[in-house]
Design an enzyme around this catalytic site. Structure first.
Site, PDB file in Angstrom:
ATOM      1  N   ASP A  29       0.827  -1.210   0.000  1.00 32.80           N
ATOM      2  CA  ASP A  29       0.000   0.000   0.000  1.00 32.80           C
ATOM      3  C   ASP A  29       0.867   1.269   0.000  1.00 32.80           C
ATOM      4  OD1 ASP A  29      -2.553   1.239   0.147  1.00 32.80           O
ATOM      5  OD2 ASP A  29      -3.236  -0.307   1.550  1.00 32.80           O
TER       6      ASP A  29
ATOM      7  N   ASP B 242     -10.144   3.365  -3.830  1.00 31.86           N
ATOM      8  CA  ASP B 242     -10.802   2.128  -3.376  1.00 31.86           C
ATOM      9  C   ASP B 242     -12.203   1.971  -3.955  1.00 31.86           C
ATOM     10  OD1 ASP B 242      -8.514   1.825  -1.967  1.00 31.86           O
ATOM     11  OD2 ASP B 242      -9.453   1.766   0.013  1.00 31.86           O
TER      12      ASP B 242
HETATM   13  C1  GLA Z   1      -5.988   1.086   1.156  1.00 32.88           C
HETATM   14  C2  GLA Z   1      -6.111   0.092   0.002  1.00 32.88           C
HETATM   15  C3  GLA Z   1      -7.261  -0.870   0.289  1.00 32.88           C
HETATM   16  C4  GLA Z   1      -7.002  -1.603   1.594  1.00 32.88           C
HETATM   17  C5  GLA Z   1      -6.826  -0.586   2.715  1.00 32.88           C
HETATM   18  C6  GLA Z   1      -6.420  -1.235   4.018  1.00 32.88           C
HETATM   19  O1  GLA Z   1      -7.105   1.920   1.235  1.00 32.88           O
HETATM   20  O2  GLA Z   1      -6.334   0.772  -1.208  1.00 32.88           O
HETATM   21  O3  GLA Z   1      -7.406  -1.800  -0.776  1.00 32.88           O
HETATM   22  O4  GLA Z   1      -5.853  -2.394   1.473  1.00 32.88           O
HETATM   23  O5  GLA Z   1      -5.826   0.369   2.380  1.00 32.88           O
HETATM   24  O6  GLA Z   1      -6.214  -0.320   5.038  1.00 32.88           O
END
Ligand code: GLA
Length: 403
Positions: free
Chosen positions: A151, A206
């Protein structure tokens, strides 16, 4: 002449550096398939959930359909590293550690994935990998990790390309082949530089279980899909698709198929279109409690074959007519075949007509199979009309008619 040894040395140095600094070759030759804990469970994860998920994916046919990677997302860690700086799995959620989880998954024919972050902390506030890359890569290898989602929260002023390269090299040095999944949300155009860094890279923020809704940082799947096409208009008719191929994929985020915010048709369209854009297919639902119609959808071999086609070409939007409530996305397949997916963008059921001769990239005469209905629906010599639910799709496979 005098310069020759110096030049040779410099060349050797370059070659040497290139030889040691690489991602693992030969992995993810088709888009990776699996399951990830985040979309449904977020922080509510533990060893029992992971094992039950694996068992369910065997029983419902998902493993055998190709969903091989089981990925534990954020929140598996303890809040602190140990005295030596090692990552420590949460002892309540994972009382037997992560090697035990990996051993279980491997014994059942799965591969084991995990999440961490290139920054100092993960998005949920657990220790990130920054400054610990080589140490963490050794931990991952010792636990049997086969897939790392990495991430981008809390990265400070770090440069994305350089930062992800450090982890790539750390994984390679640790010696265990790992699919490296970059998750920097498309912020730094990873499609332009990540093909030799990772095996897939997120292109968007997301996803959540909505058709085209917005919820702060999260978007419905249609917006994520549109970003595959429109992120860089100047990239031509296939948008960022030209950057994807065997071993390096654009990732419009994990699947919301089967989750509550989508109708059956919206799930089916989401799934079909993820296959059209050769997206990694990482399920994000509770596979332990899946309705049969979603199980059948996600394990449909003919649909999966579109995503997994060996040519590895990402599809693109060939036509959009908001007035007619229709978008048509197409994907070139091996052996001169094509997949064509017509989406009903309206709020009501509609009769969609596909005028084959307006899909200018597809030339010649083809037999047409309705993939979801599993039936032949004629050829491309005349338009095809079909009744399609709101936000659902007609998905066709076109096979050339031999002359
Ligand atoms: C980010 C990523 C998500 C998930 C969250 C976890 O937002 O884009 O897919 O992994 O972190 O905290």
């Amino acid at each position: 002449m005098k310069k020759t040894p110096i030049l040779l040395f410099a060349l050797g140095l370059c070659l040497g550096v290139n030889a040691s600094a690489q991602k693992f070759p030969g992995l993810a030759l088709t888009p990776p398939m699996g399951w990830n804990s985040w979309n449904t469970f977020a922080a509510n994860i533990n060893e029992a959930l992971i094992k039950e998920t694996a068992d369910a994916m065997i029983a419902n046919g998902m493993r055998d359909a190709g969903y091989i990677y089981i990925v534990i997302d954020d929140c598996w860690e303890s809040k602190q590293r140990d005295a030596k700086g090692n990552l420590v799995p949460d002892p309540v959620k994972f009382p037997n550690g992560l090697k035990a989880v990996g051993d279980y998954l491997h014994s059942k024919g799965f591969k084991f994935g995990i999440h961490s972050c290139a920054g100092a902390k993960t998005c949920a506030g657990f220790p990130g990998g920054q400054g610990h890359e080589y140490q963490d890569a050794l931990s991952y290898a010792s636990w049997g990790i086969d897939f790392l989602k990495y991430d981008w929260c809390d990265h400070g002023t770090a440069d994305a390309r350089e930062t992800y390269k450090i982890m790539r090299d750390a994984l390679y040095t640790a010696g265990r082949p790992v699919v490296f999944s970059l998750c920097e949300w498309g912020s730094n155009k990873p499609w332009e530089w990540a093909a030799d860094v990772g095996h897939m890279w997120r292109t968007t923020g997301d996803i959540y279980d909505s058709y085209d809704g917005r919820k702060g940082w999260e978007s419905g799947w249609k917006r994520n899909l549109d970003l595959q096409y429109t992120l860089v208009e100047s990239n031509g008719p296939d948008g960022i698709g030209k950057y994807a191929g065997p071993g390096h994929w654009n990732d419009p985020d994990m699947l919301e198929v089967g989750n509550d915010g989508l109708t059956f048709g919206e799930s089916r369209a989401h799934f079909s279109l993820w296959c059209i854009v050769a997206a990694p297919l990482i399920a994000g639902n509770d596979v332990r409690h899946m309705k049969p119609e979603y199980r059948d959808m996600m394990t449909n071999k003919d649909v999966l074959a579109i995503d997994q086609d060996a040519l590895g070409k990402q599809g693109f939007r060939a036509l959009a007519e908001p007035g007619n409530s229709i978008e048509i996305w197409v994907k070139e397949l091996s052996n001169g075949e094509w997949a064509v997916c017509a989406l009903n963008t309206s709020m009501t059921v509609a009769d969609l007509t596909v005028h084959w001769n307006r899909l200018w990239t597809i030339q010649g005469l083809f037999q047409v199979t309705d993939v979801w209905a599993k039936k032949s629906v004629g050829d491309t010599s005349k338009p095809l009309t079909a009744r399609v639910d709101s936000h659902d799709v007609l998905l066709c496979r076109l096979t050339p008619v031999k002359k």
